[in-house]
Design a protein around this motif. Structure first.
Motif, PDB file in Angstrom:
ATOM      1  N   ALA A 172       0.828  -1.204   0.000  1.00 57.97           N
ATOM      2  CA  ALA A 172       0.000   0.000   0.000  1.00 57.97           C
ATOM      3  C   ALA A 172       0.866   1.259   0.000  1.00 57.97           C
ATOM      4  N   LYS A 173       1.951   1.236   0.788  1.00 55.95           N
ATOM      5  CA  LYS A 173       2.854   2.391   0.824  1.00 55.95           C
ATOM      6  C   LYS A 173       3.514   2.610  -0.534  1.00 55.95           C
ATOM      7  N   GLU A 174       3.926   1.502  -1.162  1.00 55.12           N
ATOM      8  CA  GLU A 174       4.568   1.615  -2.469  1.00 55.12           C
ATOM      9  C   GLU A 174       3.588   2.139  -3.515  1.00 55.12           C
ATOM     10  N   SER A 175       2.337   1.696  -3.429  1.00 52.48           N
ATOM     11  CA  SER A 175       1.322   2.180  -4.362  1.00 52.48           C
ATOM     12  C   SER A 175       1.058   3.668  -4.164  1.00 52.48           C
ATOM     13  N   ALA A 176       0.991   4.096  -2.899  1.00 52.17           N
ATOM     14  CA  ALA A 176       0.778   5.520  -2.608  1.00 52.17           C
ATOM     15  C   ALA A 176       1.960   6.358  -3.101  1.00 52.17           C
ATOM     16  N   ARG A 177       3.170   5.816  -2.935  1.00 52.09           N
ATOM     17  CA  ARG A 177       4.360   6.543  -3.390  1.00 52.09           C
ATOM     18  C   ARG A 177       4.348   6.712  -4.902  1.00 52.09           C
ATOM     19  N   ARG A 178       3.952   5.660  -5.593  1.00 50.40           N
ATOM     20  CA  ARG A 178       3.915   5.740  -7.062  1.00 50.40           C
ATOM     21  C   ARG A 178       2.853   6.719  -7.541  1.00 50.40           C
ATOM     22  N   ARG A 179       1.701   6.723  -6.861  1.00 50.36           N
ATOM     23  CA  ARG A 179       0.657   7.685  -7.236  1.00 50.36           C
ATOM     24  C   ARG A 179       1.134   9.110  -7.023  1.00 50.36           C
ATOM     25  N   ALA A 180       1.808   9.342  -5.905  1.00 49.24           N
ATOM     26  CA  ALA A 180       2.320  10.684  -5.622  1.00 49.24           C
ATOM     27  C   ALA A 180       3.367  11.088  -6.659  1.00 49.24           C
ATOM     28  N   GLN A 181       4.215  10.141  -7.056  1.00 45.54           N
ATOM     29  CA  GLN A 181       5.237  10.447  -8.050  1.00 45.54           C
ATOM     30  C   GLN A 181       4.618  10.762  -9.404  1.00 45.54           C
ATOM     31  N   ARG A 182       3.588   9.982  -9.790  1.00 48.20           N
ATOM     32  CA  ARG A 182       2.904  10.263 -11.055  1.00 48.20           C
ATOM     33  C   ARG A 182       2.224  11.625 -11.011  1.00 48.20           C
ATOM     34  N   ARG A 183       1.623  11.943  -9.890  1.00 46.29           N
ATOM     35  CA  ARG A 183       0.973  13.245  -9.738  1.00 46.29           C
ATOM     36  C   ARG A 183       1.990  14.375  -9.865  1.00 46.29           C
ATOM     37  N   THR A 184       3.152  14.191  -9.243  1.00 42.78           N
ATOM     38  CA  THR A 184       4.210  15.203  -9.335  1.00 42.78           C
ATOM     39  C   THR A 184       4.690  15.366 -10.770  1.00 42.78           C
ATOM     40  N   THR A 185       4.853  14.253 -11.480  1.00 39.76           N
ATOM     41  CA  THR A 185       5.301  14.303 -12.878  1.00 39.76           C
ATOM     42  C   THR A 185       4.301  15.047 -13.751  1.00 39.76           C
ATOM     43  N   VAL A 186       3.017  14.764 -13.548  1.00 41.82           N
ATOM     44  CA  VAL A 186       1.977  15.438 -14.335  1.00 41.82           C
ATOM     45  C   VAL A 186       1.975  16.937 -14.050  1.00 41.82           C
ATOM     46  N   ILE A 187       2.055  17.303 -12.770  1.00 45.39           N
ATOM     47  CA  ILE A 187       2.038  18.721 -12.406  1.00 45.39           C
ATOM     48  C   ILE A 187       3.257  19.434 -12.961  1.00 45.39           C
ATOM     49  N   CYS A 188       4.435  18.825 -12.859  1.00 44.93           N
ATOM     50  CA  CYS A 188       5.645  19.452 -13.394  1.00 44.93           C
ATOM     51  C   CYS A 188       5.559  19.617 -14.908  1.00 44.93           C
ATOM     52  N   THR A 189       4.997  18.620 -15.593  1.00 44.64           N
ATOM     53  CA  THR A 189       4.830  18.718 -17.049  1.00 44.64           C
ATOM     54  C   THR A 189       3.910  19.872 -17.421  1.00 44.64           C
ATOM     55  N   LEU A 190       2.821  20.008 -16.691  1.00 43.52           N
ATOM     56  CA  LEU A 190       1.887  21.102 -16.953  1.00 43.52           C
ATOM     57  C   LEU A 190       2.540  22.456 -16.678  1.00 43.52           C
ATOM     58  N   LEU A 191       3.342  22.535 -15.631  1.00 47.92           N
ATOM     59  CA  LEU A 191       4.008  23.799 -15.300  1.00 47.92           C
ATOM     60  C   LEU A 191       5.041  24.168 -16.359  1.00 47.92           C
ATOM     61  N   VAL A 192       5.778  23.186 -16.862  1.00 47.11           N
ATOM     62  CA  VAL A 192       6.748  23.465 -17.938  1.00 47.11           C
ATOM     63  C   VAL A 192       6.026  23.955 -19.183  1.00 47.11           C
ATOM     64  N   ALA A 193       4.904  23.312 -19.506  1.00 47.54           N
ATOM     65  CA  ALA A 193       4.111  23.754 -20.658  1.00 47.54           C
ATOM     66  C   ALA A 193       3.592  25.174 -20.447  1.00 47.54           C
ATOM     67  N   ALA A 194       3.198  25.495 -19.217  1.00 49.60           N
ATOM     68  CA  ALA A 194       2.725  26.849 -18.922  1.00 49.60           C
ATOM     69  C   ALA A 194       3.841  27.872 -19.079  1.00 49.60           C
ATOM     70  N   ILE A 195       5.054  27.512 -18.671  1.00 48.36           N
ATOM     71  CA  ILE A 195       6.193  28.420 -18.828  1.00 48.36           C
ATOM     72  C   ILE A 195       6.452  28.705 -20.305  1.00 48.36           C
TER      73      ILE A 195
END
Length: 372
Positions: free
Chosen positions: A17-40
């Motif tokens: 469960a911890k590993e699954s939560a970590r992966r979800r958080a990492q995917r969320r971070t990747t998506v947000i960073c991608t959107l922010l780079v596109a916004a820049i």
């Protein structure tokens, strides 16, 4: 069924469960960073198209690409005028990039200072670092570089920030350790004193310098050039590497000194390093963009709310979100009251002051990753 069998069946699910939560958080971070780079990237194009010289977004994008990749046919087929090329490449692009670098630097400085003092309301202005940088820069504007031994505004701002940092660290030291509470108190007192010094320099200078000083203190990137990007870019790169390497130590420091020491972290030495790096960022940004408040307060908390308090995820989101925040602010400063330009510090205060009041409530601090 025996209790031991039940335990053996349930125990493997917890790491999974911890590993699954970590992966979800990492995917969320990747998506947000991608959107922010596109916004820049989008903001660079939009900023290049906004101004008195008419340039549409497509032309602005072609001009930027044409300079980055020489030999593009549209640079010599007459579809773009020399005036458009000059407006975008020499004036608007450096301005947008400087706003992005300044926002990223101030946001990261705020995040590091909040870890240093374990206080959700900490930022460069709270600890007096920005006030020290302002005193150094305003001193050069008022007295002239020659009167101060040829020191430039950039060097004077960094020296002022570093001196303020050293004073706060000295005043906050008790029994060989840096006390977070004493750092906040020392920073507020020192910042008030340095602001008074800046005000005295402003009212005692010649009339022609007053407007320049006031505009500098409120923040602006209107005088940006490609050469002015070098200092902030280097400072930001150094600070990002530092934060990435020590992200686990930053997490440990957030849990308290005792927990950090038990994990092998020297809390006092780490706090000293964080102050120096934050001073480097603040002094460099203030020297080229003036005094811009609240960026270091607002953006790190938004990043924590989005991706959590783990600095391995918080730091990249903080840097990118800070760039987007100040680039949007600069775009508004240029367009809201045309042809008059609004200093950046005024617009960031409209966002930062209500956010500051929200954070003073217990729930605001908890949502931003801080305990009671």
């Amino acid at each position: 069924m025996p209790l031991t069998v039940l335990r053996s069946r349930r125990s493997p699910s917890r790491p999974a469960a911890k590993e699954s939560a970590r992966r979800r958080a990492q995917r969320r971070t990747t998506v947000i960073c991608t959107l922010l780079v596109a916004a820049i990237c989008a903001l660079v194009v939009v900023s290049g198209a906004v101004g008195s010289v008419h340039v549409d977004p497509g032309q602005a994008a072609r001009i930027v690409i044409g300079h980055l990749a020489p030999g593009m046919p549209w640079m010599s087929d007459g579809s773009l005028t020399a005036l458009q090329d000059q407006a975008v490449w020499q004036f608007r692009l450096p301005r947008a990039l400087l706003a992005g670098l300044s926002g990223a630097g101030l946001a990261l400085a705020g995040a590091l200072m909040q870890v240093t003092v374990r206080n959700p309301l900490a930022e460069p202005y709270i600890l007096g670092v920005s006030s020290g940088a302002s005193v150094g820069a305003v001193g050069v504007i008022v007295f002239g570089s020659a009167a101060l031994g040829g020191v430039s505004v950039n060097v004077a701002a960094f020296a002022g920030a570093l001196a303020a940092c050293a004073c706060v660290a000295t005043l906050a030291r008790r029994d060989g350790t840096l006390s977070p509470t004493r750092m906040i108190l020392a920073g507020v007192a020192l910042g008030t004193l340095l602001s008074a010094v800046t005000s005295y320099l402003t009212i005692s200078t010649n009339a022609q310098n007053v407007v320049s000083v006031l505009f500098f203190l409120l923040g602006s990137v209107s005088a940006a050039t490609m050469s002015s990007l070098v200092g902030p870019a280097i400072a930001l790169a150094v600070a990002c590497v530092f934060a990435a390497v020590l992200s686990r130590s930053l997490n440990a420091l957030m849990t308290g000194d005792e927990s950090a020491v038990s994990l092998g972290v020297n809390a006092t030495r780490l706090r000293g390093l964080l102050l120096v790096v934050a001073s480097l960022l603040t002094g460099t940004v203030v020297s080229v963009a003036g005094g811009i408040g609240f960026v270091g307060l607002v953006v790190p908390h938004i990043a924590r709310i989005l991706v959590g308090a783990d600095h391995r995820r918080t730091i990249p989101v903080t840097v990118l979100a800070g760039a987007v925040f100040l680039m949007i602010t600069d775009l508004l400063a240029r367009t809201v009251a045309q042809p008059t330009e609004i200093p950046l510090g005024i617009l960031t205060a409209f966002v930062g002051a209500p956010f500051f009041l929200w954070l003073m409530r217990r729930g605001g601090a908890e949502k931003a990753g801080f305990g009671r």
